[in-house]
Design a protein around this motif. Sequence first.
Motif, short mmCIF file in Angstrom:
data_model
loop_
_atom_site.label_atom_id
_atom_site.label_comp_id
_atom_site.label_asym_id
_atom_site.label_seq_id
_atom_site.Cartn_x
_atom_site.Cartn_y
_atom_site.Cartn_z
N VAL A 1 7.69 -3.52 5.99
CA VAL A 1 7.65 -2.12 5.53
C VAL A 1 8.50 -2.01 4.26
O VAL A 1 9.51 -2.70 4.13
N LEU A 2 8.06 -1.17 3.33
CA LEU A 2 8.91 -0.83 2.19
C LEU A 2 9.39 0.60 2.45
O LEU A 2 8.59 1.52 2.58
N ILE A 3 10.70 0.74 2.55
CA ILE A 3 11.29 2.01 2.98
C ILE A 3 11.74 2.83 1.76
O ILE A 3 12.52 2.34 0.93
N LEU A 4 11.27 4.06 1.69
CA LEU A 4 11.57 4.93 0.53
C LEU A 4 11.90 6.33 1.01
O LEU A 4 11.47 6.74 2.08
N ARG A 5 12.60 7.02 0.15
CA ARG A 5 12.84 8.42 0.48
C ARG A 5 11.61 9.27 0.20
O ARG A 5 11.26 10.17 0.95
N VAL B 1 0.87 -1.19 0.00
CA VAL B 1 0.00 0.00 0.00
C VAL B 1 0.90 1.23 0.00
O VAL B 1 1.73 1.41 0.91
N THR B 2 0.76 2.05 -1.01
CA THR B 2 1.66 3.20 -1.18
C THR B 2 1.37 4.29 -0.15
O THR B 2 0.30 4.32 0.46
N TYR B 3 2.34 5.19 0.00
CA TYR B 3 2.17 6.34 0.91
C TYR B 3 2.26 7.62 0.08
O TYR B 3 3.17 7.77 -0.75
N THR C 1 11.95 -3.53 -7.71
CA THR C 1 12.44 -2.58 -8.72
C THR C 1 11.37 -1.60 -9.18
O THR C 1 10.17 -1.89 -9.11
N GLN C 2 11.84 -0.49 -9.65
CA GLN C 2 11.01 0.42 -10.43
C GLN C 2 10.50 -0.34 -11.65
O GLN C 2 11.12 -1.32 -12.09
N MET C 3 9.39 0.09 -12.20
CA MET C 3 8.87 -0.56 -13.41
C MET C 3 9.91 -0.51 -14.54
O MET C 3 10.73 0.42 -14.61
N PHE D 1 16.70 8.78 -11.15
CA PHE D 1 16.91 9.97 -12.00
C PHE D 1 17.90 10.98 -11.42
O PHE D 1 18.48 11.76 -12.17
N GLU D 2 18.10 10.97 -10.11
CA GLU D 2 19.03 11.95 -9.54
C GLU D 2 20.46 11.41 -9.44
O GLU D 2 21.37 12.17 -9.13
N ALA D 3 20.63 10.11 -9.64
CA ALA D 3 21.96 9.51 -9.42
C ALA D 3 22.94 9.95 -10.51
O ALA D 3 22.55 10.13 -11.66
P1 FAD Z 1 17.18 6.73 -1.96
O1 FAD Z 1 17.57 5.32 -1.87
O2 FAD Z 1 17.40 7.60 -0.77
O3 FAD Z 1 17.91 7.37 -3.22
C1 FAD Z 1 17.56 8.64 -3.70
C2 FAD Z 1 18.71 9.22 -4.53
O4 FAD Z 1 19.80 9.53 -3.66
C3 FAD Z 1 19.30 8.22 -5.55
O5 FAD Z 1 19.68 8.96 -6.68
C4 FAD Z 1 20.52 7.65 -4.84
O6 FAD Z 1 21.50 7.21 -5.76
C5 FAD Z 1 20.98 8.86 -4.05
N1 FAD Z 1 21.69 8.55 -2.80
C6 FAD Z 1 21.40 7.58 -1.91
N2 FAD Z 1 22.26 7.61 -0.88
C7 FAD Z 1 23.09 8.68 -1.11
C8 FAD Z 1 24.19 9.26 -0.41
N3 FAD Z 1 24.61 8.75 0.75
N4 FAD Z 1 24.81 10.34 -0.96
C9 FAD Z 1 24.40 10.86 -2.13
N5 FAD Z 1 23.37 10.34 -2.85
C10 FAD Z 1 22.71 9.27 -2.34
N6 FAD Z 1 7.27 7.35 -3.42
C11 FAD Z 1 6.32 7.75 -2.53
O7 FAD Z 1 6.25 8.95 -2.21
N7 FAD Z 1 5.44 6.86 -1.98
C12 FAD Z 1 5.47 5.54 -2.28
O8 FAD Z 1 4.65 4.76 -1.78
C13 FAD Z 1 6.45 5.07 -3.21
N8 FAD Z 1 6.57 3.76 -3.53
C14 FAD Z 1 7.57 3.33 -4.37
C15 FAD Z 1 7.73 1.95 -4.60
C16 FAD Z 1 8.75 1.50 -5.43
C17 FAD Z 1 8.92 0.01 -5.66
C18 FAD Z 1 9.62 2.42 -6.06
C19 FAD Z 1 10.70 1.94 -7.00
C20 FAD Z 1 9.47 3.79 -5.83
C21 FAD Z 1 8.47 4.25 -4.97
N9 FAD Z 1 8.32 5.62 -4.66
C22 FAD Z 1 7.36 6.03 -3.77
C23 FAD Z 1 9.16 6.61 -5.32
C24 FAD Z 1 10.44 6.92 -4.52
O9 FAD Z 1 10.11 7.56 -3.30
C25 FAD Z 1 11.31 7.82 -5.39
O10 FAD Z 1 11.80 7.11 -6.50
C26 FAD Z 1 12.41 8.60 -4.70
O11 FAD Z 1 12.85 9.63 -5.60
C27 FAD Z 1 13.64 7.79 -4.32
O12 FAD Z 1 13.38 6.93 -3.31
P2 FAD Z 1 14.50 5.88 -2.80
O13 FAD Z 1 13.94 5.23 -1.61
O14 FAD Z 1 14.96 5.04 -3.92
O15 FAD Z 1 15.66 6.91 -2.35
#
Ligand code: FAD
Length: 316
Positions: free
Chosen positions: A120-124, A48-50, A208-210, A183-185
């Motif tokens: 939990v699925l942990i995301l930024r 379930v997304t947030y 994975t992302q789609m 996209f930011e990497a």
């Molecule tokens: P991170 O792993 O923190 O990475 C973000 C960026 O920072 C990457 O470019 C990484 O390379 C870079 N990075 C990481 N660590 C460092 C560091 N130490 N120094 C410098 N750069 C660093 N979004 C939502 O809001 N709600 C959702 O429910 C949701 N579900 C998702 C489910 C899936 C399966 C996926 C693939 C994405 C989902 N997203 C969701 C989107 C996600 O929040 C975004 O893609 C977001 O931009 C990145 O999240 P992340 O957890 O991959 O971030």
Amino acid sequence: MKVIDHINEAKDTLFSFEILPPVKGKSIESIYQGIDPLLEFNPKFINVTYHREEYIYKERENGLLEKIAIRKRPGTVGICAAIVNKYNIDTVPHLICGGFSKEETENALIDLQFLGIDNVLILRGDPIKTESTFRPHRKGHTYAYQLVEQVANMNRGKYLVEDVDLEPTDFCIGVAGYPEKHFEAMNLKTDLLHLKNKIDKGADYIVTQMFFDNQKYFDFVDACREIGIDVPIIPGLKPLKTLNHISFLPKFFHIDYPEELSYELLKCKTNEEVKQLGIEWGIKQSKELKEKGVPCIHYYTMSDSKSVRAIAKEVF
Ligand code: FAD
């Protein structure tokens, strides 16, 4: 039960999917209507997304604009609990850094533990629509690996304010991976090293992302294994449904269509034609992934399960 245990126990590729909380004010029935048609494929867990707050501007009587924060799709934790209660299927709430202080995150995790939710699925989280770059909460986390660390610490009984006799939690932690790079990497290599950091900090598996080109997923898995990422990597698939998807998905999710698919998309004149092609492509992708023995295929339903059902009928 934990996602990682479902994977370890499975004899064949598992089926799972992701749903969005309904728009605020809509009933939970729409969630059930999306889940019911997929039950016959025996999903072991449902994500379930947030969705964090967005800002809108309202004009006041004096002509000034008022900035208002709204959350269009609240209810992630409640929906997870309702699904477990109704279907007895495990749920995976998404937990994001954006908009949360560490303490709010800790309290949310305590709620989840009380509700018996093991995953939990942990995301930024993405930047909010009105901001060009991600801005963390003043007392929150900047990257997902820090949030993984917080959950892993709680699993060891280490809360924010250390005290005696704190009960460890026991969450299974998933994280996101990007076969076509986040996209930011700066490049795929650094993105992979950041992904490895999330695993080193305590994540149990990756979703994975789609992607629409299976080769990208296979190459991604190989690259992960080369740098020592040895956890399960669950491929995420999204069925194409509308003409709008043709440009929106590459733009919003930073993914490419393989040439063969793009030629077929160019021939589509209606949403119905795109939807049919999306189903056919989804079946093709899923069959190949299953043949290669992926642990699970995770479908992004976007709360419309018809296409996923049509795919799953041919594959599971
Ligand atoms: P991170 O792993 O923190 O990475 C973000 C960026 O920072 C990457 O470019 C990484 O390379 C870079 N990075 C990481 N660590 C460092 C560091 N130490 N120094 C410098 N750069 C660093 N979004 C939502 O809001 N709600 C959702 O429910 C949701 N579900 C998702 C489910 C899936 C399966 C996926 C693939 C994405 C989902 N997203 C969701 C989107 C996600 O929040 C975004 O893609 C977001 O931009 C990145 O999240 P992340 O957890 O991959 O971030």
